[in-house]
Design a protein around this motif. Structure first.
Motif, PDB file in Angstrom:
ATOM      1  N   ILE A  47      70.913  10.910  33.936  1.00 17.01           N
ATOM      2  CA  ILE A  47      70.466  11.390  32.622  1.00 17.01           C
ATOM      3  C   ILE A  47      69.091  12.017  32.731  1.00 17.01           C
ATOM      4  N   LEU A  48      68.172  11.352  33.411  1.00 20.66           N
ATOM      5  CA  LEU A  48      66.811  11.874  33.514  1.00 20.66           C
ATOM      6  C   LEU A  48      66.731  13.066  34.464  1.00 20.66           C
ATOM      7  N   TRP A  49      67.423  12.995  35.592  1.00 24.58           N
ATOM      8  CA  TRP A  49      67.360  14.084  36.566  1.00 24.58           C
ATOM      9  C   TRP A  49      67.870  15.384  35.958  1.00 24.58           C
ATOM     10  N   HIS A  50      68.984  15.302  35.215  1.00 27.50           N
ATOM     11  CA  HIS A  50      69.598  16.503  34.651  1.00 27.50           C
ATOM     12  C   HIS A  50      69.193  16.777  33.196  1.00 27.50           C
ATOM     13  N   GLY A  51      68.407  15.901  32.609  1.00 29.35           N
ATOM     14  CA  GLY A  51      68.012  16.098  31.222  1.00 29.35           C
ATOM     15  C   GLY A  51      69.195  16.094  30.270  1.00 29.35           C
ATOM     16  N   LEU A  52      70.128  15.162  30.476  1.00 33.03           N
ATOM     17  CA  LEU A  52      71.386  15.194  29.734  1.00 33.03           C
ATOM     18  C   LEU A  52      71.215  14.892  28.253  1.00 33.03           C
ATOM     19  N   THR A  53      70.139  14.227  27.870  1.00 28.67           N
ATOM     20  CA  THR A  53      69.956  13.880  26.459  1.00 28.67           C
ATOM     21  C   THR A  53      68.965  14.812  25.764  1.00 28.67           C
ATOM     22  N   GLY A  54      68.614  15.904  26.426  1.00 26.91           N
ATOM     23  CA  GLY A  54      67.631  16.821  25.838  1.00 26.91           C
ATOM     24  C   GLY A  54      66.242  16.468  26.315  1.00 26.91           C
ATOM     25  N   SER A  55      65.415  15.929  25.446  1.00 27.42           N
ATOM     26  CA  SER A  55      64.041  15.584  25.792  1.00 27.42           C
ATOM     27  C   SER A  55      63.995  14.357  26.690  1.00 27.42           C
ATOM     28  N   ARG A  56      63.524  14.529  27.919  1.00 30.10           N
ATOM     29  CA  ARG A  56      63.405  13.388  28.821  1.00 30.10           C
ATOM     30  C   ARG A  56      62.377  12.388  28.310  1.00 30.10           C
ATOM     31  N   ASN A  57      61.286  12.875  27.732  1.00 29.91           N
ATOM     32  CA  ASN A  57      60.249  11.968  27.240  1.00 29.91           C
ATOM     33  C   ASN A  57      60.769  11.092  26.110  1.00 29.91           C
ATOM     34  N   GLU A  58      61.549  11.677  25.213  1.00 33.03           N
ATOM     35  CA  GLU A  58      62.117  10.876  24.126  1.00 33.03           C
ATOM     36  C   GLU A  58      63.086   9.836  24.674  1.00 33.03           C
ATOM     37  N   THR A  59      63.845  10.220  25.694  1.00 33.21           N
ATOM     38  CA  THR A  59      64.758   9.266  26.323  1.00 33.21           C
ATOM     39  C   THR A  59      63.983   8.120  26.953  1.00 33.21           C
ATOM     40  N   LEU A  60      62.909   8.435  27.669  1.00 36.99           N
ATOM     41  CA  LEU A  60      62.085   7.393  28.278  1.00 36.99           C
ATOM     42  C   LEU A  60      61.534   6.447  27.224  1.00 36.99           C
ATOM     43  N   ARG A  61      61.022   7.002  26.145  1.00 39.25           N
ATOM     44  CA  ARG A  61      60.468   6.146  25.077  1.00 39.25           C
ATOM     45  C   ARG A  61      61.546   5.233  24.495  1.00 39.25           C
TER      46      ARG A  61
END
Length: 211
Positions: A47-61
């Motif tokens: 998910i993070l490598w490919h940015g599958l959810t859009g914003s990586r930072n929002e996913t991390l948070r």
């Protein structure tokens, strides 16, 4: 769509023209996890490598991870030499880069200390008239500024010539539209793994339809 119908060409790098072997990606996330005191599952790494959810930072948070701490650890664990050795060029990307005519640029979130060695290892430098690596000062896609910087370097723009930006993520499509360009979404993973369908002016699974 035919690439020959356009006057200039802009491309994303990771996930679009090239990809890294999974063993490299898994190893990076193992080491980043050790630095942060947590483990990343295979799904989370993808998910993070490919940015599958859009914003990586929002996913991390949403996972309770501070983005600044993550990116500091991530960049510290990326070895330019190993990254370059673990990166391969998609065959259809090689064909389209050999075929396009006119000003051609690369705009990527991949940092300069990694981008240079990857382009060297794959002998890609001569295909691009300009390379823009996004930073805090340039902004991050879908901000159009990185694409506008590339167009300035190429002395082109949507008011003077017809161009497109090809990338694999939602941010790439947004950046293209925000910069006044056609958006080519290259879906290398499939809609099922991405979990959504990304719209664009053109949607392809490889660059061959552009030829």
């Amino acid at each position: 769509m035919l690439a020959s119908a356009y006057d200039f060409h802009l491309f994303d790098l990771d996930g679009t023209l090239v990809d890294a072997e999974w063993a490299y990606t898994r190893g990076v996330f193992d080491r980043v996890g050790n630095r942060l005191g947590r483990r990343f599952s295979d799904d989370q790494a993808r998910i993070l490598w490919h940015g599958l959810t859009g914003s990586r930072n929002e996913t991390l948070r949403s996972w309770g991870i501070d983005p600044d701490a993550f990116w500091d650890a991530f960049h510290a664990e990326e070895d330019p030499r190993v990254r370059a050795e673990s990166t391969y060029l998609h065959p259809d990307a090689e064909r389209v880069l050999a075929a396009v005519e006119g000003p051609t640029g690369l705009v990527t979130h991949c940092q300069e200390f990694l981008t240079g060695p990857v382009l060297d290892a794959l002998d890609l430098h001569d295909h691009f008239d300009t390379v823009v690596c996004c930073t805090e000062s340039t902004g991050w896609k879908p901000d159009p500024t990185p694409l506008e910087l590339a167009m300035d370097d190429l002395d082109v723009g949507p008011d003077r010539a017809r161009g497109y930006y090809a990338g694999d993520g939602e941010g790439d499509v947004g950046a293209a539209w925000n910069a006044g360009l056609d958006a080519v979404h290259v879906e290398r993973l499939g809609h099922a793994e991405r979990g959504r369908c990304v719209l664009g002016d053109h949607r392809v699974e490889s660059f061959d339809p552009l030829l």
